[in-house]
Design a protein around this motif. Structure first.
Motif, PDB file in Angstrom:
ATOM      1  N   LEU A  86      49.172  10.022  97.670  1.00 11.45           N
ATOM      2  CA  LEU A  86      49.598   8.669  98.025  1.00 11.45           C
ATOM      3  C   LEU A  86      51.042   8.687  98.502  1.00 11.45           C
ATOM      4  CD1 LEU A  86      48.147   6.511  95.106  1.00 11.45           C
ATOM      5  CD2 LEU A  86      47.333   6.576  97.461  1.00 11.45           C
ATOM      6  N   THR A  87      51.345   7.826  99.455  1.00 10.70           N
ATOM      7  CA  THR A  87      52.732   7.613  99.854  1.00 10.70           C
ATOM      8  C   THR A  87      53.383   6.677  98.843  1.00 10.70           C
ATOM      9  OG1 THR A  87      52.193   5.679 101.180  1.00 10.70           O
ATOM     10  CG2 THR A  87      52.100   7.836 102.290  1.00 10.70           C
ATOM     11  N   VAL A  88      54.677   6.498  98.985  1.00 13.17           N
ATOM     12  CA  VAL A  88      55.378   5.544  98.127  1.00 13.17           C
ATOM     13  C   VAL A  88      54.764   4.152  98.294  1.00 13.17           C
ATOM     14  CG1 VAL A  88      57.580   4.363  97.769  1.00 13.17           C
ATOM     15  CG2 VAL A  88      57.528   6.853  98.036  1.00 13.17           C
ATOM     16  N   SER A  89      54.516   3.744  99.540  1.00 16.09           N
ATOM     17  CA  SER A  89      53.886   2.444  99.787  1.00 16.09           C
ATOM     18  C   SER A  89      52.490   2.399  99.188  1.00 16.09           C
ATOM     19  CB  SER A  89      53.821   2.171 101.288  1.00 16.09           C
ATOM     20  OG  SER A  89      55.113   2.049 101.846  1.00 16.09           O
ATOM     21  N   GLY A  90      51.779   3.535  99.268  1.00 23.42           N
ATOM     22  CA  GLY A  90      50.447   3.607  98.692  1.00 23.42           C
ATOM     23  C   GLY A  90      50.450   3.444  97.194  1.00 23.42           C
ATOM     24  N   ARG A  91      51.450   4.042  96.531  1.00 16.92           N
ATOM     25  CA  ARG A  91      51.549   3.903  95.073  1.00 16.92           C
ATOM     26  C   ARG A  91      51.841   2.455  94.691  1.00 16.92           C
ATOM     27  NH1 ARG A  91      49.782   7.679  92.166  1.00 16.92           N
ATOM     28  NH2 ARG A  91      51.353   9.272  92.628  1.00 16.92           N
ATOM     29  N   VAL A  92      52.716   1.823  95.438  1.00 18.24           N
ATOM     30  CA  VAL A  92      53.018   0.412  95.186  1.00 18.24           C
ATOM     31  C   VAL A  92      51.746  -0.420  95.310  1.00 18.24           C
ATOM     32  CG1 VAL A  92      54.248  -1.622  96.050  1.00 18.24           C
ATOM     33  CG2 VAL A  92      55.436   0.580  95.879  1.00 18.24           C
ATOM     34  N   ALA A  93      50.994  -0.223  96.387  1.00 17.59           N
ATOM     35  CA  ALA A  93      49.761  -0.982  96.600  1.00 17.59           C
ATOM     36  C   ALA A  93      48.728  -0.674  95.516  1.00 17.59           C
ATOM     37  CB  ALA A  93      49.195  -0.668  97.979  1.00 17.59           C
ATOM     38  N   ALA A 120      57.674   5.124  91.847  1.00 12.68           N
ATOM     39  CA  ALA A 120      57.248   3.937  92.589  1.00 12.68           C
ATOM     40  C   ALA A 120      56.248   3.108  91.795  1.00 12.68           C
ATOM     41  CB  ALA A 120      56.654   4.352  93.932  1.00 12.68           C
ATOM     42  N   GLY A 121      55.317   3.770  91.121  1.00 10.52           N
ATOM     43  CA  GLY A 121      54.307   3.053  90.360  1.00 10.52           C
ATOM     44  C   GLY A 121      54.873   2.380  89.132  1.00 10.52           C
ATOM     45  N   ALA A 122      55.689   3.110  88.381  1.00 11.61           N
ATOM     46  CA  ALA A 122      56.269   2.555  87.158  1.00 11.61           C
ATOM     47  C   ALA A 122      57.169   1.365  87.465  1.00 11.61           C
ATOM     48  CB  ALA A 122      57.057   3.633  86.420  1.00 11.61           C
ATOM     49  N   ILE A 123      57.940   1.463  88.545  1.00  6.59           N
ATOM     50  CA  ILE A 123      58.841   0.370  88.905  1.00  6.59           C
ATOM     51  C   ILE A 123      58.035  -0.838  89.383  1.00  6.59           C
ATOM     52  CG2 ILE A 123      60.634  -0.342  90.547  1.00  6.59           C
ATOM     53  CD1 ILE A 123      61.705   2.557  90.339  1.00  6.59           C
ATOM     54  N   THR A 124      56.950  -0.592  90.105  1.00  7.57           N
ATOM     55  CA  THR A 124      56.080  -1.695  90.521  1.00  7.57           C
ATOM     56  C   THR A 124      55.493  -2.390  89.306  1.00  7.57           C
ATOM     57  OG1 THR A 124      55.516  -0.572  92.588  1.00  7.57           O
ATOM     58  CG2 THR A 124      54.007  -2.292  91.833  1.00  7.57           C
ATOM     59  N   GLN A 125      55.010  -1.598  88.360  1.00  8.30           N
ATOM     60  CA  GLN A 125      54.457  -2.182  87.136  1.00  8.30           C
ATOM     61  C   GLN A 125      55.512  -2.977  86.380  1.00  8.30           C
ATOM     62  OE1 GLN A 125      53.473   0.210  83.476  1.00  8.30           O
ATOM     63  NE2 GLN A 125      51.378  -0.232  84.135  1.00  8.30           N
TER      64      GLN A 125
END
Length: 552
Positions: free
Chosen positions: A4-11, A132-137
């Motif tokens: 996954l890209t950074v954008s992909g992880r966010v999504a 990216a995922g942890a920060i999105t969460q």
């Protein structure tokens, strides 16, 4: 394992919380939108970036489900600021996914987006490649727990890079606080001894799901009930007085002012709800239960920080005996039946245009019974809660009132239209000034709505300013708007429409509804500017009294 890209992880992380994304594509969020599509998120395009957040905001207000808005960086981001400020002020959880300056440093065209968000009261969470995922969460949980808007920023140079491997922490359930031994126990004793109790519920009570417990509590102690404009009909039943504040009747306000103990649940007691200090009697004892940490009005005598549903349930367990109130409901019901209701309006006006009060009554009879109403800000905002049947609290979406803005109505209708899933018709009420501000998103609404009716209160003016300042002798020239043929504009964009100059002209809307109410119908209603809304008169009188007090 899929990379996954950074954008992909966010999504990917967002897809665990949201199903809908609203926005305008730009090079700052194009990779995110690509990833959102792959994650199965439903993207609804809007035509102005301000609509991205307004639509996500209204989606939450009408469904209770979180949604996201997205813009590019720079001008796309700054275009969204008014809607972002409204969401913050109104305490609506919403996530703005936006591009941002690269990690290598700001470019000449970049602005300090984090500083701007801070000025509005919104926290910014900037993703990194490794988290990216942890920060999105973290951003989403913050929005839900704090009930606020947050900015989730993706630096431009990271958007398409491969995201690092990470293990996401478990989501934390929000903590529920209550004070049963102190505050709730004291509240129960006050309510048990009340002879004229009143329970006033706000949007916080609705969001907490406290309606059933509060209605049972009211029945147990013989209390009258009322709601703010954002909690319409939550406590409807025996003893229900309707809306508290400027949208209510003077007849209903009488018993509210005579209550000896007032239990306020999930309501901020704003000046509008409090009728600028005149709603409650000077000797009434006011108990406030709220998820916040401190009272929101000086009139509060006892404050309990607690979840509304939990607190109402605890009060029920503490109030097993007979209450002191007897005959209070019967007396109030008799007065309500015998006293005057809202002014019905007039058949004739000085300029020959429609009286908005008689128009509102006629519209209530025509509009589909299953309706969700979205209102923009403006002079007309009282007509729907005063004259229309609003079935449930979530069916009254009032935008712009927290930040005192206009122009967000069309965008908000897009979000609400996506949230309505049970065959209800979306009804947008707007003024002509606000409608012109958001006009580009009429096309968005036409594309998004299964069934939508747009009611434009078209007085060819900024009505609130005409009444506030034109009445003082200030020149009205800047307050006037050349009369726009909104019906013609609507037809050009693919909607059905009609100009409503008389109540008989509503037959065109009725025929459209009878034919199945599919698509979007725009009713361009030509109203007079000679009728001043009661809530505005109340506000003007309070403002004049405050000025006189300062001068004296």
């Amino acid at each position: 394992m899929t990379t996954l890209t950074v954008s992909g992880r966010v999504a990917q992380v967002l897809s665990s919380y949201v199903s809908d994304v609203f926005g305008v594509m730009g090079n700052g969020n194009v990779y995110f939108l690509d990833a959102a599509e792959k994650q199965g998120l439903r993207f609804t395009p809007v035509r102005h970036e301000g609509a991205a957040i307004a639509a996500a905001d209204a989606h939450y207000r009408s469904s209770g489900r979180l949604a996201a808005g997205t813009t590019t960086y720079g001008p796309g981001y700054t275009n969204a600021l008014t809607a972002l400020a409204e969401a913050v002020q109104a305490q609506i959880p919403v996530v703005l996914v936006t591009g941002d300056a690269p990690t290598s440093g700001a470019r000449p065209q970049d602005v300090d987006q984090t500083a701007i968000a801070t000025g509005l009261g919104a926290a910014t969470f900037t993703v990194t490649r490794d988290a990216a995922g942890a920060i999105t969460q973290q951003a989403v949980e913050y929005a839900l727990t704090k009930r606020t808007a947050v900015v989730l920023a993706i630096p431009y140079d990271l958007a398409s890079l491969e995201a690092g491997n990470e293990e996401l922490p478990a989501a934390h359930a929000p903590k529920v606080t209550d004070d049963i031994d102190g505050g709730l126990g004291q509240a129960a004793r006050l309510l048990a001894g009340a002879k004229r109790p009143l329970i006033l519920a706000g949007r916080g009570a609705h969001l907490a799901g406290a309606g059933p417990e509060l209605r049972e509590l009211a029945d147990r102690i013989g209390a009258l009930t009322a709601g703010t404009a954002l909690a319409l009909n939550l406590l409807k039943g025996e003893g229900y007085l309707g809306v508290a504040g400027g949208f209510g009747t003077d007849t209903a306000a009488g018993p509210m002012g005579e209550a000896d103990v007032v239990l306020v649940v999930g309501a901020s007691l704003s000046p509008f709800t409090m009728r600028f200090g005149h709603l409650l009697g000077p000797d009434s004892t006011v108990i406030q239960i709220d998820a916040g940490l401190q009272p929101t009005n000086p009139r509060v005598d006892l404050f309990v920080s607690a979840d509304a549903k939990t607190a109402a349930g605890r009060l029920l367990s503490l109030l097993d005996g007979e209450a002191a109130a007897e005959g209070w409901r019967a007396e109030a019901s008799r007065r309500l039946a015998e006293g005057p209701a809202h002014h019905p309006g007039s058949d004739e006006t000085s300029d020959g245009r429609l009286d908005p009060r008689s128009l509102a009554s006629a519209l209530d009879a025509v509009l589909p019974e299953r309706r969700t109403v979205v209102q923009d800000g403006g002079h007309f905002i009282g007509w729907a809660p005063m004259y229309w049947n609003i079935p449930r609290p979530q069916d009254m979406v009032m935008v712009g009132t927290a930040f005192q803005s206009i122009g967000l109505g069309l965008a908000s209708a897009v979000g609400a239209a996506r949230a309505v899933e049970d065959g209800r018709t979306l009804v947008l009420a707007s003024g002509d000034g606000g409608f012109l501000m958001g006009l580009s998103d009429l096309e968005s609404l036409i594309g998004a709505a299964r069934s939508a009716i747009v009611v434009i209160y078209n007085d060819a003016a900024y009505g609130a300013e005409i009444h506030q300042y034109g009445s003082q002798g200030l020149t009205e020239k800047p307050m006037l708007i050349p009369e726009v043929d909104f019906s013609g504009v609507a037809r050009a964009l693919g909607a059905e429409s009609a100009v409503i100059r008389s109540l008989g002209d509503l037959s065109a809307l009725q025929e459209w509804i009878n034919a199945g109410a599919q698509g979007t119908f725009v009713a361009d209603c030509r109203i007079t500017s000679s009728v001043r809304a009661p809530w505005l008169t109340e506000w003007m009188q309070a403002s004049q009294a405050a000025k006189a007090a300062v001068a004296g």
